[in-house]
Scaffold this active site. Structure first.
Site, PDB file in Angstrom:
ATOM      1  N   GLU A   1      39.270  65.983  39.676  1.00 12.10           N
ATOM      2  CA  GLU A   1      38.713  65.925  38.334  1.00 12.10           C
ATOM      3  C   GLU A   1      38.815  67.327  37.726  1.00 12.10           C
ATOM      4  O   GLU A   1      38.349  68.294  38.336  1.00 12.10           O
ATOM      5  CB  GLU A   1      37.253  65.476  38.379  1.00 12.10           C
TER       6      GLU A   1
ATOM      7  N   ARG B   1      34.691  65.065  54.684  1.00 10.09           N
ATOM      8  CA  ARG B   1      34.906  66.291  53.909  1.00 10.09           C
ATOM      9  C   ARG B   1      34.764  67.519  54.802  1.00 10.09           C
ATOM     10  O   ARG B   1      34.190  67.458  55.891  1.00 10.09           O
ATOM     11  CB  ARG B   1      33.857  66.397  52.804  1.00 10.09           C
TER      12      ARG B   1
ATOM     13  N   LYS C   1      30.759  71.706  42.764  1.00  3.97           N
ATOM     14  CA  LYS C   1      31.328  72.345  41.577  1.00  3.97           C
ATOM     15  C   LYS C   1      30.244  72.619  40.537  1.00  3.97           C
ATOM     16  O   LYS C   1      30.330  73.597  39.797  1.00  3.97           O
ATOM     17  CB  LYS C   1      32.440  71.473  40.991  1.00  3.97           C
TER      18      LYS C   1
END
Length: 560
Positions: free
Chosen positions: A40, A265, A275
């Site tokens: 994104e 992850r 983020k």
């Protein structure tokens, strides 16, 4: 990617699944393995994304397949072209390329809208009027099904409202479009999830064309299918979303049926990977920007002196699994140190200089010494360094009075070697009015050129690095430490900002480096003897104002 930089990707459970899928009778028999990396564009990539990049692009390479780069720009709230360009730069820096397969999710908005209309017509989607508060109230629990009084809204009414939503007739939050699946499902993602919401916000590519935007769980499988992706490799939090992924694929007339596979992850201590939190650090000026060398962003690591090979090795050696784990930051440093030890040329730099005067060396005389650039790589050759009566050495290479086991310079102490030059013996020092040492005096043995006395006597003191005062170049040195003092600043009810390390950056001005470094430019990296690995800062360093960042120290605290 150059052959020597290609990652050696070991077999893992994802590859086991792919092997089954492309084998005789498998669902992708005879097809090219096709993956994608779908960030994104609402921030800069970080070290966690590096693992996903390695998995997505590395898996495609292993099978001779393809990997697309797709900007998942379905949420215009924080998206920006700045992030799009930075993401491309970071992926290329790591050594990967997507060819002509660069896509934006927003390119598919019209097709997604058509599929949503098809779902309404099939009775598989409806316009809902629940407010966010009511949505939570009616969500139910493990023993209670969810509810929506709008679930049985007539198809024609939902079609009309959805068209008017697109036309911009309604404010944010007034309506949503929900998939009609199973309000009693034990998987809450399947309890009639929202697939479209109203958001009157300018889109970085679509402008003001759209005021309704698809939710990721609806958009993602459609994007994969339209691009012919065979294996959609996702992080583990999407495992519970897989039934919805498969439902969208099964109920929309898409041209392909990708398979979603999840992996854990990357977690790493002494940092944050959100983020949102990284953006907060930037916006509140807690760091100098997304590329601050203390940040876990790829641009920050690049500025600090990390190499693509070190990051790929780090990703490979952490493995690919379903089990979530936290990796020590020290292991990332170990991978960099391992790479730079092999590749970085050696130089001498004095970070906290004090003048050394060799009193019996002829005034006005100068000579040169030949020193190796990298003892691990003879092919890197040698260089010439100048030597004269006045040198700079590290302040902590001298003590006015000795302490136990101290083998460097002090008055009448042991003889020490000046790296590659001569053997010297300290005779005393000079101080200022405050008692600070401003000059160290020593004598040298003229018959010890290269560091070996002609008479073969044993030198009991240490070898000391130095820089010729006559030719030394000034430099600013930035010494970095972990951004957080807490190994897990995100844990529990902690405020991660309370864990910031006030000593994460130390700036030294007036350091002295070899004259040959005067024109060096980023991304050049060097081992400064006895000090660590340093690189020219890619933003602030320039001729006349050299700035070096310490990438990693020489000491390796990581233990396998």
């Amino acid at each position: 990617m150059p052959e020597e930089l290609k990652p050696t990707m070991t077999q893992n459970f994802i590859h086991d699944f792919i092997d089954e899928d492309i084998a005789q009778g498998g669902q992708f028999q005879g097809m090219t393995v096709h993956t994608r990396f779908p960030p994104e564009p609402n921030g800069y990539l970080h070290i966690g994304h590096a693992k996903a990049i390695f998995v997505d692009f590395g898996t495609a390479e292993k099978y001779g397949g393809l990997c697309n780069l797709r900007m998942d720009d379905t949420n215009p709230t924080k998206e920006d072209v700045e992030y799009v360009e930075a993401i491309q730069e970071d992926i290329h820096w790591l050594g990967y390329d997507w060819g002509d397969r660069f896509y934006f999710a927003s390119d598919y908005f019209e097709k997604m809208y058509e599929y949503a209309v098809e779902l309404i017509k099939k009775g598989l989607a409806y316009v809902c009027e629940l407010t966010p508060e009511e949505f939570r109230e009616y969500r139910g629990d493990v023993n209670t099904p969810a509810r929506s009084p709008w679930r049985d809204r007539p198809v024609e009414e939902s079609l009309d409202l959805f068209a008017r939503m697109r036309a911009g007739e309604f404010p944010n939050g007034k309506y949503t479009l929900r998939a009609k699946i199973d309000l009693a499902s034990g998987n809450f993602n399947m309890r009639d999830p929202v697939i479209y919401r109203i958001n009157h916000m300018h889109h970085h590519r679509q402008g003001d064309k759209w005021c309704i935007y698809p939710m990721y769980d609806f958009a993602h499988p459609i994007e994969d299918a339209l691009e012919g992706i065979t294996h959609s490799l996702c992080s583990l939090e999407f495992e519970d979303h897989r039934p919805l992924y498969d439902w969208v694929i099964a109920n929309c007339p898409v041209p392909a049926k990708p398979r979603q596979i999840e992996f854990a992850r990357l977690g790493i201590n002494y940092t944050v990977m959100s983020k949102r939190k990284l953006r907060q650090l930037v916006e509140e000026n807690r760091v100098s920007g997304w590329d601050d060398p203390r940040m876990p962003t790829l641009c920050g690591l690049r500025r600090r002196g990390y190499t693509p090979r070190a990051i790929r090795n780090f990703s490979e050696r952490n493995g690919v699994s379903k089990a979530a784990s936290t990796v020590e930051y020290a292991f990332l440093e170990h991978c960099l140190r391992e790479d730079l030890n092999e590749t970085a040329q050696r130089r001498m730099a004095v970070l906290r200089p004090v003048k050394l005067v060799i009193t019996n060396y002829p005034e006005g005389q100068s000579e040169t010494f030949t020193v190796e650039n990298n003892p691990n790589r003879p092919e890197d050759g040698t260089r010439e360094v100048t030597f004269s009566r006045e040198l700079y050495i590290e302040a902590d290479d001298f003590l006015p009075a000795p302490v136990p086991k101290y083998k460097r310079l002090y008055p009448d102490g042991p003889e020490c070697r000046l790296k590659g030059a001569y053997v010297i013996k300290c005779t005393g020092c000079e101080t200022d009015e405050a008692g600070n040492v401003i000059q160290i005096n020593a004598t040298y043995d003229p018959d010890s050129r290269g560091g070996d006395p002609a008479d073969g006597r044993k030198i009991k003191g240490a070898t000391i690095h130095w820089v010729d005062a006559a030719t030394a170049v000034d430099a600013e040195i930035r010494l970095y430490d972990n951004l957080f003092t807490d190994a897990d600043p995100d844990a529990g009810d902690k405020n991660f900002l309370d864990c910031l390390n006030p000593n994460s950056l130390e700036v030294l001005t007036g350091a002295k480096v070899e004259a040959g470094l005067a024109g060096v430019e980023a991304p050049a990296s060097f081992q400064f003897l006895r000090q660590g690995y340093f690189c020219a800062d890619n933003k602030d360093s320039k001729p006349g104002h050299l700035v070096f960042n310490r990438s990693v120290s020489l000491k390796d605290s990581f233990k396998f």
